[in-house]
Design an enzyme around this catalytic site. Structure first.
Site: not given
Ligand code: DX5
Ligand code: ZN
Length: 219
Positions: A9, A34, A36, A38, A67, A69, A139, A144, A147, A177, A199
């Site tokens: 990601s 991936h 993201d 938002m 993805h 969001m 999820m 959002g 980490g 994810d 990510g």
């Molecule tokens: C969070 C995203 C993820 C995010 C995951 O809302 O959809 O794709 O980048 O990050 P990690 O792998 O660090 O949890």
């Molecule tokens: Zn994602």
């Protein structure tokens, strides 16, 4: 339990070096990228949108797994398809009519995914809806932010989704994810996940090195 796929990601990538980061994961053998998106409404944060995706598409051959969001993502599906998405995943909680949104993605010639947040049960996706999907995203953190810590109760949801897919005789990959790293990979793999979004585990530190280690864990 076979090999699972890795979808880095870019949310956790160094945006000052975005092209290079994407190149590194492509060369390193990532299966999907991936992406993201938002909107600051469906989730508290804002990431990036179409102009960025259009730019990074130019030098990348990897599958773009977008993805969304975003509240009422139907508004952007066509444009997202045009700017380089190969697959588009929308949230069940964000669409007016999930069947219609999935059909819209298919009409654009793209793979369609549907995602559910941690509090949304697997049963919220009807059999009919499930059958129309190319991917289902569970999820494993609140969407959002990167980490965050893996939510333990997700494991049971992955298991439930996996047995439903099998019982229906379907072949739909389960994507997970959030909070996936070398300590949680085995848990989600065992529960039935097929595609792991990662990510921070990929991009924090040395990207190429991280990916190599994670790939080995996914065999
Ligand atoms: C969070 C995203 C993820 C995010 C995951 O809302 O959809 O794709 O980048 O990050 P990690 O792998 O660090 O949890
Ligand atoms: Zn994602």
């Amino acid at each position: 339990m076979g090999k699972v796929k890795i979808a880095p990601s870019i949310l956790s990538a160094d945006f000052n070096e975005l092209g290079k980061e994407i190149h590194d994961v492509e060369v390193g053998g990532a299966d999907l990228l991936h992406v993201d998106v938002m909107d600051g409404v469906f989730v508290p944060s804002i990431s990036f949108g179409m102009p960025v995706i259009r730019s990074i598409r130019k030098n990348a051959k990897i599958f773009f797994d977008v993805h969304m969001m975003v509240t009422k993502p139907e508004r952007y599906i066509k444009e997202m398809a045009e700017c380089g998405a190969d697959g588009i995943t929308v949230h069940l909680e964000a669409v007016d009519d999930a069947m219609a949104a999935i059909a819209m993605i298919h009409d654009c010639g793209k793979k369609a995914g549907l995602s559910i947040k941690p509090e949304t049960p697997v049963s919220a996706i009807s059999d009919e809806l499930l059958k129309s999907l190319d991917l289902v995203l569970i999820m494993t953190v609140q969407p959002g932010f990167g980490g965050q810590k893996y939510i333990e109760s997700s494991t049971e949801k992955i298991r439930e989704m996996s047995s439903r897919i099998n019982a229906l005789g379907l072949d739909i990959p389960i994507q997970v994810d959030g909070g996936i790293n070398s300590s949680t990979i085995d848990i989600v793999k065992e529960a039935g996940a097929d595609i792991l979004v990662m990510g921070s585990a990929v991009f924090e530190g040395n990207t190429a090195e991280n990916l190599k280690v994670l790939k080995e864990k996914c065999l």
